[in-house]
Design a protein around this motif. Structure first.
Motif, PDB file in Angstrom:
ATOM      1  N   ILE A 102       0.839  -1.209   0.000  1.00  0.00           N
ATOM      2  CA  ILE A 102       0.000   0.000   0.000  1.00  0.00           C
ATOM      3  C   ILE A 102       0.877   1.263   0.000  1.00  0.00           C
ATOM      4  O   ILE A 102       0.495   2.287  -0.569  1.00  0.00           O
ATOM      5  N   PHE A 103       2.047   1.193   0.612  1.00  0.00           N
ATOM      6  CA  PHE A 103       2.936   2.366   0.619  1.00  0.00           C
ATOM      7  C   PHE A 103       3.325   2.778  -0.806  1.00  0.00           C
ATOM      8  O   PHE A 103       3.755   3.903  -1.032  1.00  0.00           O
ATOM      9  N   GLY A 104       3.182   1.840  -1.753  1.00  0.00           N
ATOM     10  CA  GLY A 104       3.563   2.143  -3.134  1.00  0.00           C
ATOM     11  C   GLY A 104       2.398   2.598  -4.003  1.00  0.00           C
ATOM     12  O   GLY A 104       2.539   2.707  -5.217  1.00  0.00           O
ATOM     13  N   ILE A 105       1.264   2.911  -3.395  1.00  0.00           N
ATOM     14  CA  ILE A 105       0.068   3.307  -4.169  1.00  0.00           C
ATOM     15  C   ILE A 105       0.342   4.511  -5.071  1.00  0.00           C
ATOM     16  O   ILE A 105      -0.266   4.650  -6.131  1.00  0.00           O
ATOM     17  N   ASP A 106       1.281   5.365  -4.652  1.00  0.00           N
ATOM     18  CA  ASP A 106       1.523   6.593  -5.434  1.00  0.00           C
ATOM     19  C   ASP A 106       2.562   6.402  -6.535  1.00  0.00           C
ATOM     20  O   ASP A 106       2.926   7.339  -7.218  1.00  0.00           O
ATOM     21  N   SER A 107       3.068   5.178  -6.710  1.00  0.00           N
ATOM     22  CA  SER A 107       4.125   4.946  -7.713  1.00  0.00           C
ATOM     23  C   SER A 107       3.708   3.913  -8.753  1.00  0.00           C
ATOM     24  O   SER A 107       4.542   3.159  -9.250  1.00  0.00           O
ATOM     25  N   ILE A 108       2.417   3.868  -9.062  1.00  0.00           N
ATOM     26  CA  ILE A 108       1.936   2.939 -10.084  1.00  0.00           C
ATOM     27  C   ILE A 108       1.883   3.712 -11.410  1.00  0.00           C
ATOM     28  O   ILE A 108       1.158   4.701 -11.514  1.00  0.00           O
ATOM     29  N   PRO A 109       2.674   3.268 -12.402  1.00  0.00           N
ATOM     30  CA  PRO A 109       2.781   4.070 -13.627  1.00  0.00           C
ATOM     31  C   PRO A 109       1.429   4.335 -14.288  1.00  0.00           C
ATOM     32  O   PRO A 109       0.645   3.419 -14.515  1.00  0.00           O
TER      33      PRO A 109
END
Ligand code: PCA
Length: 329
Positions: A102-109
């Motif tokens: 979930i911490f990577g939600i802002d880094s989905i191309p």
């Protein structure tokens, strides 16, 4: 006589207690580690937030910011807050995607490539993010996005095939995965270290904002920036939950007010900084342009693979956020 004595003593005790409860709280200094250079807009926003809290609490709590990873390196800041080594700090949370997807939600191309889309994604994700942070002894104060992410190279690049074998500076799992899927060789390096990494050839490309390239003067080593608008990662300012619980309601109100102002001012700066820093890269001598159609088509296909991978890793919780975001579009 005894009765009077007891009463007198009770009075004395209650007076003492009153005295204690109205005595000013001991002034506290909160050191606030930050990973990016002092001139970066996140650090400028953090310094204003610190001043707002120091003034607003009448000096009960004064915050001292430490930019450039000078107190803790970026990768260590979150743990330092969790374990109470420092009360507060700022971190790019997607750097901890290996702890929780979930911490990577802002880094989905290409999921939320503009500031407006990104705002909606953030609103959809925020309650879940706060819950996850709370389980880690962290209380979220505010969060500010970076400008859209583009690709830096030291050569012209028109297709993914042109990237084969290039050493690529990554800053989280998503950026490392992007390197793998494009045939590049990822090496994780904090922003504070990239000027040196590029100068010494440890890496010669990265995905990042114009802001970071500008702050680190990458035109000294790199020649091309391709606007891709792949995603907008976020920085988070977090406080140790134990420290937060021990803070008076009055001071909590001041801190939350300052946090709201900081989030607003920081987001505004991110937008302003987008054009300003791309011009700065041009002025430094770089070739700055949108990625060509062929390259964008290839990158979008990679984005679909990465979106599917993220959804698989993040399970129901991740799907619920993406569904809520799509419904809000
Ligand atoms: N700059 C940071 C994260 C995203 C960005 O634009 C960096 O490159 O580390």
């Amino acid at each position: 006589m005894t009765k009077i004595k007891t009463t007198t003593m009770a009075l004395a005790v209650s007076t003492a207690l009153t005295a204690v409860s109205v005595a000013p709280a001991l002034a506290e200094n909160w050191d606030m580690p930050m990973a990016y250079s002092g001139s970066n807009f996140h650090s400028v926003t953090g310094a204003e937030f610190a001043e707002c809290v120091t003034t607003g609490t009448g000096g009960d709590i004064s915050i001292t910011t430490h930019p450039s990873g000078s107190l803790f390196a970026g990768a260590d800041i979150k743990r330092a807050i969790q374990t109470g080594q420092v009360p507060i700090g700022e971190r790019l949370l997607s750097g901890h995607q290996n702890e929780n997807p979930i911490f990577g939600i802002d880094s989905i191309p290409f999921l939320s490539p503009s500031f407006d889309d990104h705002d909606k994604l953030w609103n959809a994700a925020k309650p879940t993010m706060e819950e996850i942070l709370a389980e880690q002894n962290l209380t979220l104060l505010y969060s500010v996005p970076w400008p859209p992410q583009g690709l830096y190279f030291n050569q012209e690049v028109n297709a993914v095939a042109d990237m084969e074998g290039i050493k690529f500076r990554s800053y989280n799992n998503a950026t490392a995965r992007l390197a793998e899927l494009t045939g590049m060789l990822p090496v994780q390096i904090e922003a504070a270290e990239i000027s040196q990494a590029f100068a010494t050839g440890v890496a010669s490309s990265m995905v990042s904002s114009g802001a970071t390239g500008y702050d680190r003067k990458v035109w000294e080593s790199l020649s091309h920036f391709y606007e891709v608008d792949a995603w907008l990662p976020r920085n988070y300012v977090m406080v140790n939950s134990g420290v937060w619980d021990g803070t008076s309601d009055a001071n909590k109100n001041v801190i939350m007010g300052c946090a709201k102002l900081a989030e607003y001012a920081g987001t505004w700066r991110a937008k302003e900084y987008t054009g300003f820093t791309l011009q700065g890269l041009r002025d430094g001598g770089m070739n700055v342009q949108p990625a060509g159609d062929g390259l964008m088509t290839e990158l979008r296909a990679i984005g679909e693979t990465m979106t599917a991978e993220w959804l698989e890793a993040a399970g129901d919780q991740g799907k619920a956020i993406v569904d809520a975001y799509r419904a809000a579009q």
